[in-house]
Design a protein around this motif. Structure first.
Motif, mmCIF file in Angstrom:
data_model
loop_
_atom_site.group_PDB
_atom_site.id
_atom_site.type_symbol
_atom_site.label_atom_id
_atom_site.label_comp_id
_atom_site.label_asym_id
_atom_site.label_seq_id
_atom_site.Cartn_x
_atom_site.Cartn_y
_atom_site.Cartn_z
ATOM 1 N N LEU A 139 0.832 -1.202 0.000
ATOM 2 C CA LEU A 139 0.000 0.000 0.000
ATOM 3 C C LEU A 139 0.868 1.255 0.000
ATOM 4 N N GLN A 140 1.939 1.249 0.772
ATOM 5 C CA GLN A 140 2.832 2.408 0.789
ATOM 6 C C GLN A 140 3.475 2.632 -0.578
ATOM 7 N N ALA A 141 3.890 1.533 -1.215
ATOM 8 C CA ALA A 141 4.507 1.656 -2.539
ATOM 9 C C ALA A 141 3.502 2.190 -3.554
ATOM 10 N N TYR A 142 2.283 1.673 -3.510
ATOM 11 C CA TYR A 142 1.243 2.113 -4.435
ATOM 12 C C TYR A 142 0.918 3.592 -4.207
ATOM 13 N N GLU A 299 12.455 -1.934 -2.038
ATOM 14 C CA GLU A 299 12.589 -0.481 -2.034
ATOM 15 C C GLU A 299 11.855 0.148 -0.860
ATOM 16 N N TYR A 300 10.667 -0.372 -0.555
ATOM 17 C CA TYR A 300 9.844 0.263 0.477
ATOM 18 C C TYR A 300 9.913 -0.454 1.829
ATOM 19 N N GLY A 301 10.297 -1.730 1.832
ATOM 20 C CA GLY A 301 10.392 -2.467 3.091
ATOM 21 C C GLY A 301 11.787 -2.526 3.658
ATOM 22 N N GLY A 302 12.787 -2.388 2.782
ATOM 23 C CA GLY A 302 14.166 -2.355 3.231
ATOM 24 C C GLY A 302 14.690 -3.705 3.699
#
Length: 323
Positions: A139-142, A299-302
């Motif tokens: 959801l954060q990536a979207y 990229e977003y979770g690291g």
């Protein structure tokens, strides 16, 4: 329960028991959705047909399943391919075969003022799991690709166990929720609606083939030593999937196990949402989609989510089996 059911089952196709059947120890939550497939295998004697004997090991949760696998108690467990890839990046010889496309989504109450993800700033979101839950990362990536902004800075995120998240949504203590698909099915049956699924988020980010998040996970050593047994299990698994996708009568026999014996709306929602996640087989295109999704998650979770590598190890999915 499973052993008793298997013993009482009437052979669907007249298969005879083979004393050469190879035992496969499978770690599953016996109250979870994977147990529906396992019960179908036993009821239809697909294990016997494929030359295996299922030994079902009840694991309390995903973490317990991981312990069962890595300690050698179970030959296979159900987990996600991102975990497999993260372990491979750390040098662990582990691999998987896809199981399901079923994933969660963003739920909102009936008549919610939230009509799109761009309405989320200032809202409270209940999230099953923790800060690196895959649906939350997706959801954060979207949201970032839609707006160029960081969603985590704009919402109040409340993390908790799946039943708690559904309870918070039902009580109006959160404005929206991210939960596992079967808890979302229960929320739908209670009158809530899915604003957007993780699958739709992936499509919105350019991943046209849906990646199989859930997979049967096992050690490469097991594949080397027991390839025939694993192949028999996967054949039985895909045969059970085909039956679950097309045969309504099988589902009637699972109603008690689904905890939907007296609730037709819940039963039908669980059945239909499960069916939407069934994969008839898998291909290189599906694995490519998984690799692309992994890079987005990285990229977003690291590193906390994917480990030290931002790309999926090519051995994440076992090359020894295709359908």
């Amino acid at each position: 329960m499973f052993a008793a059911t298997a013993a009482a089952a009437v052979p669907a196709r007249g298969f005879a028991f083979s004393p050469a059947a190879k035992e496969v120890a499978v770690g599953v939550q016996l109250t979870g959705t994977a147990s529906w497939e396992m019960q179908t295998i036993l009821d239809k004697r697909l294990d016997v047909h494929n030359g295996i004997a299922l030994d079902l090991i009840d694991v309390a949760n995903k973490q317990a399943g991981h312990v069962a696998l890595l300690s050698g108690e179970a030959d296979l467990i159900l987990s996600d391919y991102i975990w497999v890839a993260s372990l491979r990046a750390a040098g662990e010889p582990i691999t998987c075969v896809p199981h399901s496309l079923a994933v969660g989504g963003l739920m909102v109450p009936a008549n919610s003022a939230i009509g799109a993800v761009t309405d989320l700033p200032g809202k409270t979101i209940g999230i099953a799991g923790g800060p690196v839950d895959k649906s939350w990362i997706a959801l954060q990536a979207y949201y970032a690709q839609q707006t160029g902004e960081t969603l985590a800075d704009k919402v109040d995120a409340k993390f908790g166990a799946p039943p708690l998240i559904n309870e918070l949504l039902a009580n109006g203590e959160v404005d929206a929720s991210l939960n596992f698909w079967h808890f979302n099915a229960r929320a739908k049956a209670a009158g809530n609606s899915e604003l957007i699924s993780v699958a739709e988020m992936m499509t919105g980010m350019g991943i046209t083939n849906q990646p199989p998040l859930l997979a049967w996970v096992f050690l490469e050593e097991t594949a080397d030593k027991n390839e025939d047994a694993l192949t028999g299990f996967f054949d039985a698994s895909f045969e059970a999937k085909a039956l679950l996708a097309s045969d309504d009568a099988i589902w009637e026999s699972l109603r008690e196990q689904m905890r939907a014996a007296d609730d037709d709306a819940l039963f039908q929602t669980l059945r239909d949402d499960y069916r939407s996640g069934i994969i008839p087989g898998y291909s290189d295109e599906m694995i490519d989609a998984a690799a692309t999704a992994f890079e987005i998650m990285a990229e977003y979770g690291g590193p906390e989510l994917v480990g030290d590598s931002p790309v999926m190890d090519p051995g994440t999915f076992w090359a020894g089996y295709r359908t």
